[in-house]
Design an enzyme around this catalytic site. Sequence first.
Site, PDB file in Angstrom:
ATOM      1  N   ASP A   9       0.864  -1.178   0.000  1.00  0.00           N
ATOM      2  CA  ASP A   9       0.000   0.000   0.000  1.00  0.00           C
ATOM      3  C   ASP A   9       0.901   1.228   0.000  1.00  0.00           C
ATOM      4  OD1 ASP A   9      -2.365   1.599   0.351  1.00  0.00           O
ATOM      5  OD2 ASP A   9      -1.928   1.693   2.497  1.00  0.00           O
ATOM      6  N   ASP A  11      -0.184   5.033   0.975  1.00  0.00           N
ATOM      7  CA  ASP A  11      -0.430   5.969   2.074  1.00  0.00           C
ATOM      8  C   ASP A  11      -0.440   5.237   3.412  1.00  0.00           C
ATOM      9  OD1 ASP A  11      -0.787   7.923   0.074  1.00  0.00           O
ATOM     10  OD2 ASP A  11      -2.880   7.339  -0.133  1.00  0.00           O
ATOM     11  N   ASP A 127      -1.796  -0.600   5.973  1.00  0.00           N
ATOM     12  CA  ASP A 127      -2.039  -0.087   7.319  1.00  0.00           C
ATOM     13  C   ASP A 127      -3.509  -0.113   7.692  1.00  0.00           C
ATOM     14  OD1 ASP A 127      -2.435   1.973   5.373  1.00  0.00           O
ATOM     15  OD2 ASP A 127      -2.444   3.452   6.990  1.00  0.00           O
TER      16      ASP A 127
END
Length: 162
Positions: A9, A11, A127
């Site tokens: 991922d 961000d 996250d």
Amino acid sequence: MNKKILYLDMDGVVADFEKRIGELEPSLINFKDHPDQEVLSNKIDQICYANPDIFHDLPPIEGAIEAVGKLAEQYEIFFLSTAMWSLPQSFTGKRIWIEDHFGNLGRKRLILSHRKDLLKGDFLVDDRTKNGASEFEGEHIHFGTSKFPDWDSVYAYLCSKV
């Protein structure tokens, strides 16, 4: 030898979106701890609309660039991110960010999707659990948790799985 597929991922994993938001709006430093996620989401959207090139200049997460470079020797790496549908600049910004920080390692390796569970692979470092991350068929490495708080822990874990 076929390398295992590793999705990363952007961000909150390789790009420090939270830090940039905090720079633009100091009241939102450490926004993951915000008590009302819906209100937070609306505030973040407004910041992004007011700063449409925000995704171009995010600082990297500490240790991410180095760890990803080393992991690329052992894994087939792709960057898997969700862009803001209502902010077309986010699509371009993410592409520019990958090129600026990863050069040829990121060339033609950016996938933008709101359904991460549709992709086939061995590992996903993310996250969050949204946008299909928690339903990913491979192993979801939940970045920023007590088990995987930083890139040192993620790197060590992934090296043990080769």
